[in-house]
Design a protein around this motif. Sequence first.
Motif, PDB file in Angstrom:
ATOM      1  N   TYR A  29     -25.558  -5.952  -4.893  1.00 63.35           N
ATOM      2  CA  TYR A  29     -24.561  -6.183  -3.858  1.00 63.35           C
ATOM      3  C   TYR A  29     -25.081  -5.753  -2.494  1.00 63.35           C
ATOM      4  O   TYR A  29     -24.903  -6.455  -1.500  1.00 63.35           O
ATOM      5  CB  TYR A  29     -23.275  -5.398  -4.186  1.00 63.35           C
ATOM      6  CG  TYR A  29     -22.282  -6.192  -4.999  1.00 63.35           C
ATOM      7  CD1 TYR A  29     -22.648  -6.732  -6.224  1.00 63.35           C
ATOM      8  CD2 TYR A  29     -20.987  -6.400  -4.535  1.00 63.35           C
ATOM      9  CE1 TYR A  29     -21.743  -7.452  -6.960  1.00 63.35           C
ATOM     10  CE2 TYR A  29     -20.072  -7.138  -5.269  1.00 63.35           C
ATOM     11  CZ  TYR A  29     -20.450  -7.659  -6.493  1.00 63.35           C
ATOM     12  OH  TYR A  29     -19.566  -8.374  -7.215  1.00 63.35           O
ATOM     13  N   ALA A  76     -22.026  -8.863  -0.626  1.00 65.28           N
ATOM     14  CA  ALA A  76     -21.003  -8.962  -1.665  1.00 65.28           C
ATOM     15  C   ALA A  76     -20.630 -10.410  -1.928  1.00 65.28           C
ATOM     16  O   ALA A  76     -20.431 -10.817  -3.072  1.00 65.28           O
ATOM     17  CB  ALA A  76     -19.777  -8.152  -1.265  1.00 65.28           C
ATOM     18  N   ARG A 127     -20.949 -12.117  -5.479  1.00 65.94           N
ATOM     19  CA  ARG A 127     -19.728 -12.497  -6.182  1.00 65.94           C
ATOM     20  C   ARG A 127     -19.794 -13.961  -6.601  1.00 65.94           C
ATOM     21  O   ARG A 127     -19.309 -14.336  -7.663  1.00 65.94           O
ATOM     22  CB  ARG A 127     -18.516 -12.246  -5.274  1.00 65.94           C
ATOM     23  CG  ARG A 127     -17.288 -11.764  -6.042  1.00 65.94           C
ATOM     24  CD  ARG A 127     -16.136 -11.494  -5.123  1.00 65.94           C
ATOM     25  NE  ARG A 127     -16.284 -10.264  -4.373  1.00 65.94           N
ATOM     26  CZ  ARG A 127     -16.346 -10.194  -3.047  1.00 65.94           C
ATOM     27  NH1 ARG A 127     -16.292 -11.302  -2.323  1.00 65.94           N
ATOM     28  NH2 ARG A 127     -16.475  -9.050  -2.446  1.00 65.94           N
ATOM     29  N   GLU A 163     -17.303  -1.883  -4.600  1.00 69.79           N
ATOM     30  CA  GLU A 163     -16.952  -3.147  -3.966  1.00 69.79           C
ATOM     31  C   GLU A 163     -15.839  -2.936  -2.940  1.00 69.79           C
ATOM     32  O   GLU A 163     -15.877  -3.483  -1.836  1.00 69.79           O
ATOM     33  CB  GLU A 163     -16.506  -4.153  -5.029  1.00 69.79           C
ATOM     34  CG  GLU A 163     -16.479  -5.573  -4.493  1.00 69.79           C
ATOM     35  CD  GLU A 163     -15.626  -6.495  -5.341  1.00 69.79           C
ATOM     36  OE1 GLU A 163     -14.838  -6.006  -6.167  1.00 69.79           O
ATOM     37  OE2 GLU A 163     -15.736  -7.714  -5.145  1.00 69.79           O
ATOM     38  N   ARG A 174     -16.663  -3.785   1.015  1.00 73.69           N
ATOM     39  CA  ARG A 174     -16.122  -4.911   1.769  1.00 73.69           C
ATOM     40  C   ARG A 174     -15.406  -4.454   3.025  1.00 73.69           C
ATOM     41  O   ARG A 174     -14.952  -5.286   3.813  1.00 73.69           O
ATOM     42  CB  ARG A 174     -15.233  -5.778   0.889  1.00 73.69           C
ATOM     43  CG  ARG A 174     -13.926  -5.165   0.531  1.00 73.69           C
ATOM     44  CD  ARG A 174     -13.151  -6.011  -0.446  1.00 73.69           C
ATOM     45  NE  ARG A 174     -11.943  -5.305  -0.817  1.00 73.69           N
ATOM     46  CZ  ARG A 174     -10.847  -5.294  -0.061  1.00 73.69           C
ATOM     47  NH1 ARG A 174     -10.802  -5.971   1.056  1.00 73.69           N
ATOM     48  NH2 ARG A 174      -9.804  -4.584  -0.438  1.00 73.69           N
TER      49      ARG A 174
END
Lengths: 927, 109
Positions: A832, A837, A841, A914, A918
């Motif tokens: 990541y 991310a 993803r 995560e 983000r």
Amino acid sequence: MTQSALLYALVALPFVGAALPALLHARGRTMIGWAAALVPIAGLVLLWLLGSQVFDGGAWRVSVPWIETLGLHLSFRLDGLALLFCGLIFVIGLLVILYARYYLAAEDPLARLLALLLAFMGAMIGIALSDNLLLTLVFWELTSLTSFLLIGYWSHRPDARQGARMALAVTGMGGLALLGGALLLGDMAGTFEISELVRRGDTIRAHPHYAVALVLILVGAFTKSAQFPFQFWLPNAMAAPTPVSAYLHSATMVKAGIFLLARLWPALSGTELWFYLVAGSGLVTLVFGAYTALFRHDLKGLLAYSTISHLGLIVLLLGMNTKLAAVAAVFHIINHATFKASLFMAAGIIDHETGTRDMRKLAGLWRYLPYTAVLATVAAAAMAGVPLLNGFLSKEMFFAETLTLRDVGALSWIVPAVATFAGVFSVAYSTRFIHDVFFNGEWDASERVPHEPPRWMRIPVEVLVALCLLVGMAPNLTVGPILAVAGASVVGGTLPEYSLAIWHGFNLPLAMSLIATVLGLVLYFGAQRLYNLHAFEGRSPWTGARLYQIVIVSLTKFARRFTHFTANGSLQRQVAVLVAVMLAVGWWPFAGGIPERVLDRYTPLDAIAVIGWLVLVIALGATIAMHRQRLTALILVGAVGLMVAAAFAWFSAPDLALTQLTVEVATILLMLLALPFLPATTPIESSRLRRARDGVIAAACGLGLGGAAWWMMTSAGSSVSSEHVARSVPGGGGTNVVNVILVDFRGFDTYGEITVLVVAALGIVALLAGAPSERESGEAPAFRPAMLALLARALLPLALLLSAYLFLRGHNLPGGGFVAGLITGAILAVLYVGNGAAWSRRQLPLDFPGLMVAGLAIAAATGLGAWLFGRPFLTSAHGHVHPPIIGELHLATAALFDLGVYLVVVGVTMLILEQLGRLVPRREVDS
Amino acid sequence: MELLLASAIGLLAAAGVYLCLRARTFAVVLGLALLSYAVNLFVFVAGGIRIGQPPIVGAAVAMADPLPQALVLTAIVIGFGMTAYLVVLSMRARATTASDHVDGGDTPR
């Protein structure tokens, strides 16, 4: 068999019945009243069914173990004393219920009062019937609680709330003391079964703990029965509705303490200490109550102090250490319950009809309430001890008993003299109750014209007054039998000789009665004429209630000050206090010196360990020195963590080393993600003094923990884990004992811990909800090093393979769900970070919350699966299968559980990273 | 060797407590991390120290005590969860109060 069922039914009846008024609360008041009345009626029927054998001198007893290790059994026993008390509780309860239905104003909920009253009734029946001292305590506390609710029934009134609180605080404190006394007593006697315990009186009295136990039990009994110096709560409890006062404060609750004294009489009485404590307190209470009652202006206040005085009389009798006195005490219990309940009800009628209970306002009611006046006069005469009424008989016995006292030597004349003195006041306040209300002036009828009460409000008083007369005139036909069996069960065996005749000829007790009556009348009318009792405003500042207030207020003040000292809103202060207290508690056991040790074990030093130690200490020192440069400090803490992991590896803990390493990676990553959201440096804020103080605290903690560790490591001790080691292969099917412990032996513990992880992750999600994130601000144009991006992609399959390998071998060799999950999490995190991310993803659409929940579900299902085979939660099974090509494969359900652990760890780690990853720092959003 | 480990534990604990008593959240987070190292090691050495004897049945004649290891293993993982929560809490506190002081304001009390 049927009898034991009936006995249980007797105990359960009021509690079950308490639901009746509650269920019928929407119906009419008459319906509620009669439904509630059914309970004591049914109770009396049960008593009648069981009673015949008790009258023949026997007793019913049932016992079922409840908590055997504590000696707590559900034992109930119906003997003479229990029969008498149950009878009183049911008869007066029935009359009070009928009376309450008409007494209570329309706006007061009758169903609530009656439901509480029945629950209280059940608690009292429980005390009367219980044959286990601990069980008695359970019901004892129940009476405190239910009476609290009953006294505070008019919860909108501050005096009701305060009276209820005071009663609860005082009786609750007494209950606590009683618990201590009961435990000691049971320990001394070797049993908590009362019927057995009372037979071991000699052992108990000879025991060195006898005095302590006695004092504790007496505190319990005296608080409940309002004995000096705990009498002050009773007058304040008069804020209760009058039916409650009539029930609780004449016949039942205040008699619970006396019941206990009577119950334990064979076990505890007969010593000098018993005499001085019990008789002394009773004597003081008797005089104090009688004296104070005369000067109360409130009808219920007068009755409250009179109750205190009569309870004192009963306690004094029980304290005299003679069987005859004990029988007289039982007799007075019956008589006091009848005349006092009827007087409370009469006071209620007067209050109901005139709107006041103040004797300074009441006068001349004879013209309006002649019938009530007659009833009240008879009851008051019984209270004063006028011949042909029940109060006279027991009072004569009391006077006679005081004359036989020889324990106090030359001062023996004091007790009869004081008793006569109390008798004088008793006659005076009884006279005042009648004269000041029904005569002594004219009632101002212009405002309110009092009427005779409705029939059902009068009948309970009539019944009770009739009992006063019947017992007074034909004692042998009425109370004779029950007094005999109840007295026999108090004194434990043979009854002493006594006569219930009305006329014993001209003797000293009769003379005392005569003196008391004449002087009492003189005292009342003289005081009224000469001083005008109405003007009396004697308010001593040192009343018990005032002392109680002072104690309560200063306790509250102290609590507030203490709280302010420890928690003034500063976390630093709070942590410092916490750590200091912890230090003190930790130091305490060693204050007297460090205990001798069995054996010293020393392991020789080696170079690698010394190097590791040096690295750790240098990194630690640097962390402290540079903790204001946050990035540097973080890297240094990482170095410390690596050294800890190395220590685990060196000292034979490969699982721990692997876990610590992977956690270290995840933690540093997490902190790096967090750093942009926090200031880069820490300002210097603490003063030099404060830093020195903190340094001292910290050094003390270090010395303590380090010293304890050293002491522990160099002492020989046995480990509980030999069992784990021995059972690892045959029971858990794995050679890696650490992993077997985690997923099998202590699987439930591990299950709890993965749940905590999930909760922490959910908490983080909740905390970050609403923060500005990448998704809203579009793809963040962050700099991503190509090396890391490519390396992470290349490493991913290898790392996943490694974690699969570690997972599969975990049961036998270092590895397992935790380690494998952390490695998977770490490599995904690197992916990541390296690739962003959004890209990650897209390439690897993993639902991390889903993984987390699925893991928890698998672990739970594995545990529950054991239930299908009739085993406890998380029992594991294992076996060998032989699939082609692979050869022998060892399978255990624990591996399935470990899979759950793995999924939870991956899910939690990634969800947290995560969530953090983000986020966009505020300055980027702003720009 | 025992003295070496004990002193390491003591130093870790002292540094941890000292940092926990500081006024800024980041220092407290680091302090708790150090403190949990100390406590984990403390529990770990409760089983006595052994070199080269991992608790694997059949690997060596004698073996290290597996129970403290099992306890410490879960403690390490839980410690991660706790640290993560604390870090996020301190971020959130700073976002809300515009300060990273533990009491939520820059004026020390």
